[in-house]
Structure formats: structure tokens, C-alpha cells
Scaffold this motif. Structure first.
Motif, mmCIF file in Angstrom:
data_model
loop_
_atom_site.group_PDB
_atom_site.id
_atom_site.type_symbol
_atom_site.label_atom_id
_atom_site.label_comp_id
_atom_site.label_asym_id
_atom_site.label_seq_id
_atom_site.Cartn_x
_atom_site.Cartn_y
_atom_site.Cartn_z
ATOM 1 N N THR A 13 0.914 -1.643 -0.072
ATOM 2 C CA THR A 13 -0.283 0.545 -0.280
ATOM 3 C C THR A 13 0.757 1.253 -0.296
ATOM 4 O OG1 THR A 13 -0.510 0.109 2.629
ATOM 5 C CG2 THR A 13 -2.256 -1.348 0.950
ATOM 6 N N TRP A 20 -3.854 1.876 7.600
ATOM 7 C CA TRP A 20 -2.024 1.669 7.832
ATOM 8 C C TRP A 20 -1.917 1.736 9.326
ATOM 9 C CZ3 TRP A 20 -1.053 6.567 4.405
ATOM 10 C CH2 TRP A 20 -1.153 5.793 2.787
ATOM 11 N N LEU A 26 0.114 4.412 -2.009
ATOM 12 C CA LEU A 26 -0.444 5.267 -2.360
ATOM 13 C C LEU A 26 -0.349 6.580 -1.146
ATOM 14 C CD1 LEU A 26 -3.534 2.947 -0.595
ATOM 15 C CD2 LEU A 26 -3.348 4.176 -3.087
ATOM 16 N N LEU A 77 -7.415 6.437 5.480
ATOM 17 C CA LEU A 77 -6.088 5.471 4.652
ATOM 18 C C LEU A 77 -5.202 5.629 6.494
ATOM 19 C CD1 LEU A 77 -5.430 7.955 1.742
ATOM 20 C CD2 LEU A 77 -5.399 5.264 2.028
#
Length: 151
Positions: free
Chosen positions: A86, A108, A89, A104
Motif C-alpha cells: 500500500t 495503515w 498510496l 488511510l
């Protein structure tokens, strides 16, 4: 006509066979020359089609979680972890609206095994670096905070 009879195909004239060989040999020689001399003239390349350009200068993005006690934890994943899939991103975090940025960051933090309640803010930092041509060591040339998100 028999059911499995093979048709006879006449051979190509000698001039066409010679021309076909010439085209084939020329293409092979050009490709080998491009590879050996490291030429990057499209469409003859030195096999760097799916790789980024490597220069002495570079940029990296780092995602930090700052705990409520002031500790900083690097959220960059080890190679092969799910979180590693990821990191592309990170660039979205800079321009994301606050709600999307929190989504987001919460994801994470969850992948890193951290509770959002234990984190005061998550910081995305851009680091520029330059590699020494002789020692091959990276030397940081600057830091900039790209985004700060409160989970």
C-alpha cells in the motif's frame, strides 16, 4: 480427396528466402548491439522497459506515527508484508480530503498493529538524498513534511 491428405506448399523463391534471412539476421544484430552497448533508443533498449530510471538523486516517502508520549514509530513495512503493498498510496495522502486521509491512516495503523487512540498524529515526510558515486552511500539532502493527519 482423402480426408488427411496434406497439401503440398511450394517453396518460396530463392530471392524471398534470402530477403527473409537478411531481415532476421539484421534484427538480431541490432537487438544484440543495443543490449551490449546499453543503448536506450526506442524501440531498441537495454532491457529497462519495466524499471525506473536510476540516477544519483532520489526521493523517498516515510510514514511516521507519533505516539501520545512523543515516541516516533516508522510505519514503513518490512519487505513482503501486506502494508508494503500500500505504499503507493502515500502520494494520495497529500491531496486527500480529511475524512479519506483519516481512513488511510487508520488502515495503515491497523496493519502496523497500532491503535489510533495511542497515536497523536501521523506524519508523511519526503526525504531527498544523493548517492556518492565512489562509496555508493546515500546522503540525505533535505526533509519536508508532506502531510500531517490526526487519527
Amino acid at each position: 480427396m482423402a480426408p488427411f491428405a496434406s497439401e503440398q506448399v511450394p517453396d518460396a523463391p530463392p530471392g524471398e528466402r534470402r530477403r527473409a534471412r537478411l531481415v532476421t539476421y539484421t534484427a538480431v544484430v541490432v537487438l544484440l548491439t543495443a543490449a551490449l552497448l546499453q543503448l536506450d533508443a526506442w524501440p531498441m533498449t537495454a532491457y529497462r522497459l519495466f524499471s525506473s530510471v536510476r540516477t544519483a538523486d532520489g526521493v523517498s516517502l516515510t510514514l511516521w506515527a507519533e505516539g501520545v508520549d512523543g515516541t516516533r514509530t516508522d510505519l514503513r513495512p518490512a519487505a513482503g508484508e501486506v502494508l508494503g503493498m500500500t505504499t503507493h498510496l502515500y502520494r494520495q495522502l497529500e491531496d486527500a480530503d480529511p475524512a479519506h486521509a483519516r481512513e488511510l491512516v487508520d488502515a495503515w495503523l491497523g496493519l502496523a498493529g497500532m491503535r489510533p487512540a495511542d497515536v497523536s498524529q501521523v506524519v508523511l515526510e519526503r526525504t531527498t538524498w544523493r548517492m556518492d558515486a565512489e562509496t555508493r552511500e546515500k546522503h540525505e539532502t533535505g526533509h519536508a513534511v508532506v502531510a500531517v493527519v490526526t487519527p
